[in-house]
Design a protein around this motif. Structure first.
Motif, PDB file in Angstrom:
ATOM      1  N   ARG A 253     -24.717 -10.200   8.420  1.00  0.00           N
ATOM      2  CA  ARG A 253     -23.403 -10.187   7.348  1.00  0.00           C
ATOM      3  C   ARG A 253     -22.724  -8.836   7.918  1.00  0.00           C
ATOM      4  N   PRO A 254     -21.940  -8.860   8.964  1.00  0.00           N
ATOM      5  CA  PRO A 254     -21.221  -7.624   9.291  1.00  0.00           C
ATOM      6  C   PRO A 254     -20.032  -7.144   8.442  1.00  0.00           C
ATOM      7  N   VAL A 255     -20.069  -6.040   8.274  1.00  0.00           N
ATOM      8  CA  VAL A 255     -19.147  -5.358   7.414  1.00  0.00           C
ATOM      9  C   VAL A 255     -17.756  -5.228   8.309  1.00  0.00           C
ATOM     10  N   PHE A 256     -17.904  -5.539   9.565  1.00  0.00           N
ATOM     11  CA  PHE A 256     -16.576  -5.090  10.375  1.00  0.00           C
ATOM     12  C   PHE A 256     -17.077  -5.876  11.838  1.00  0.00           C
TER      13      PHE A 256
ATOM     14  N   THR B 192     -16.016   4.347   1.796  1.00  0.00           N
ATOM     15  CA  THR B 192     -14.657   3.649   1.618  1.00  0.00           C
ATOM     16  C   THR B 192     -13.929   4.662   0.997  1.00  0.00           C
ATOM     17  N   LEU B 193     -12.478   4.647   1.554  1.00  0.00           N
ATOM     18  CA  LEU B 193     -11.768   5.603   0.636  1.00  0.00           C
ATOM     19  C   LEU B 193     -10.786   4.478  -0.109  1.00  0.00           C
ATOM     20  N   ARG B 194     -10.949   4.781  -1.447  1.00  0.00           N
ATOM     21  CA  ARG B 194     -10.399   3.520  -2.432  1.00  0.00           C
ATOM     22  C   ARG B 194      -8.947   3.420  -2.531  1.00  0.00           C
ATOM     23  N   ILE B 195      -8.078   4.464  -1.936  1.00  0.00           N
ATOM     24  CA  ILE B 195      -6.800   4.331  -2.023  1.00  0.00           C
ATOM     25  C   ILE B 195      -6.092   3.025  -1.307  1.00  0.00           C
ATOM     26  N   HIS B 196      -5.278   2.391  -1.798  1.00  0.00           N
ATOM     27  CA  HIS B 196      -4.791   1.127  -1.038  1.00  0.00           C
ATOM     28  C   HIS B 196      -3.625   1.840  -0.232  1.00  0.00           C
ATOM     29  N   SER B 197      -4.027   2.231   1.238  1.00  0.00           N
ATOM     30  CA  SER B 197      -3.117   2.762   2.082  1.00  0.00           C
ATOM     31  C   SER B 197      -2.454   1.668   2.815  1.00  0.00           C
ATOM     32  N   SER B 198      -1.136   2.115   3.068  1.00  0.00           N
ATOM     33  CA  SER B 198      -0.498   1.158   3.936  1.00  0.00           C
ATOM     34  C   SER B 198      -0.840   1.213   5.371  1.00  0.00           C
TER      35      SER B 198
ATOM     36  N   GLY C 279       0.902  -1.352   0.179  1.00  0.00           N
ATOM     37  CA  GLY C 279       0.104   0.061  -0.024  1.00  0.00           C
ATOM     38  C   GLY C 279       0.735   1.221   0.068  1.00  0.00           C
ATOM     39  N   GLU C 280       0.131   2.419  -0.114  1.00  0.00           N
ATOM     40  CA  GLU C 280       0.820   3.750  -0.267  1.00  0.00           C
ATOM     41  C   GLU C 280       1.086   4.106   1.039  1.00  0.00           C
ATOM     42  N   THR C 281       2.470   4.761   1.410  1.00  0.00           N
ATOM     43  CA  THR C 281       2.805   5.361   2.298  1.00  0.00           C
ATOM     44  C   THR C 281       3.114   6.861   2.228  1.00  0.00           C
ATOM     45  N   ASP C 282       3.019   7.407   1.074  1.00  0.00           N
ATOM     46  CA  ASP C 282       3.523   8.963   0.807  1.00  0.00           C
ATOM     47  C   ASP C 282       2.128   9.764   1.088  1.00  0.00           C
ATOM     48  N   LEU C 283       2.128  10.547   2.214  1.00  0.00           N
ATOM     49  CA  LEU C 283       0.941  11.479   2.706  1.00  0.00           C
ATOM     50  C   LEU C 283       0.226  12.149   1.532  1.00  0.00           C
ATOM     51  N   ARG C 284       1.105  12.847   0.622  1.00  0.00           N
ATOM     52  CA  ARG C 284       0.699  13.575  -0.497  1.00  0.00           C
ATOM     53  C   ARG C 284      -0.114  12.611  -1.356  1.00  0.00           C
ATOM     54  N   ARG C 285       0.481  11.537  -1.721  1.00  0.00           N
ATOM     55  CA  ARG C 285      -0.375  10.812  -2.698  1.00  0.00           C
ATOM     56  C   ARG C 285      -1.490   9.905  -1.973  1.00  0.00           C
ATOM     57  N   LEU C 286      -1.321   9.737  -0.693  1.00  0.00           N
ATOM     58  CA  LEU C 286      -2.660   9.211  -0.134  1.00  0.00           C
ATOM     59  C   LEU C 286      -3.778  10.089  -0.111  1.00  0.00           C
ATOM     60  N   LEU C 287      -3.414  11.313   0.353  1.00  0.00           N
ATOM     61  CA  LEU C 287      -4.559  12.416   0.204  1.00  0.00           C
ATOM     62  C   LEU C 287      -5.239  12.694  -1.259  1.00  0.00           C
TER      63      LEU C 287
ATOM     64  N   CYS D 111     -16.853  11.037  13.119  1.00  0.00           N
ATOM     65  CA  CYS D 111     -16.595   9.706  12.436  1.00  0.00           C
ATOM     66  C   CYS D 111     -15.755   8.898  13.231  1.00  0.00           C
ATOM     67  N   ASN D 112     -16.131   7.512  12.900  1.00  0.00           N
ATOM     68  CA  ASN D 112     -15.588   6.372  13.385  1.00  0.00           C
ATOM     69  C   ASN D 112     -14.957   5.776  12.126  1.00  0.00           C
ATOM     70  N   ALA D 113     -13.471   5.537  12.303  1.00  0.00           N
ATOM     71  CA  ALA D 113     -12.427   4.934  11.280  1.00  0.00           C
ATOM     72  C   ALA D 113     -12.384   3.576  11.506  1.00  0.00           C
ATOM     73  N   VAL D 114     -12.251   2.878  10.603  1.00  0.00           N
ATOM     74  CA  VAL D 114     -11.870   1.516  10.707  1.00  0.00           C
ATOM     75  C   VAL D 114     -10.784   1.314   9.558  1.00  0.00           C
ATOM     76  N   SER D 115      -9.502   0.737   9.704  1.00  0.00           N
ATOM     77  CA  SER D 115      -8.492   0.260   8.616  1.00  0.00           C
ATOM     78  C   SER D 115      -8.654  -1.110   8.407  1.00  0.00           C
ATOM     79  N   ALA D 116      -8.646  -1.297   7.341  1.00  0.00           N
ATOM     80  CA  ALA D 116      -8.482  -2.847   6.877  1.00  0.00           C
ATOM     81  C   ALA D 116      -7.211  -3.083   6.096  1.00  0.00           C
ATOM     82  N   PHE D 117      -7.051  -4.321   5.732  1.00  0.00           N
ATOM     83  CA  PHE D 117      -5.652  -4.260   4.999  1.00  0.00           C
ATOM     84  C   PHE D 117      -5.563  -3.568   3.760  1.00  0.00           C
TER      85      PHE D 117
END
Length: 132
Positions: free
Chosen positions: A40-43, A75-81, A5-13, A102-108
């Protein structure tokens, strides 16, 4: 282990690419840790006090579960690290400045935001503004 996944903050945003899912979701807790059939929970997250689920509101009601924090799901569609630094802070700041909880959940692969349904479009707009 390689970083995925992406780690560069500028590219992530710049690449947030938020998508608003249909429906309304709620958070429930199950002290007995038994997920009801037909849901069928999403989380799912295990805490000392019980199992937390985020699932469609209609499924929670049908299963007789008391849900809290009715939410829209973005869902934020960027593949974030999972090792990325600063992305969630920037998102939280932008949403806080807009007065949106906002409640945030990070998945893979992606990050997911649960916001009040009546502010979902405002949240998507704030995220798009953040992306530039």
């Amino acid at each position: 282990m390689p970083v995925t996944g992406e780690t560069d903050l500028r590219r992530l945003l710049a690449g947030l690419d938020p998508v608003l899912h249909d429906g309304e979701y709620v958070f429930v807790t199950l002290p007995d840790r038994e997920t009801p059939p037909g849901t069928r929970p999403v989380f799912v997250f295990e805490e000392d006090e019980g199992r937390t689920l985020v699932l469609p509101r209609a499924e929670a009601e049908e299963a007789g579960l008391d849900g809290v924090f009715p939410s829209a799901w973005i869902t934020l569609r960027i593949h974030s690290s999972l090792e990325a630094v600063g992305m969630m802070a920037a998102i939280a700041t932008a949403l806080a400045e807009a007065g949106i909880s906002c409640n945030a959940v990070s998945a893979f692969y992606h990050d997911h935001l649960f916001v009040p349904p009546d502010r979902a479009r405002d949240a998507v707009a704030a995220l798009r503004d953040l992306a530039g």
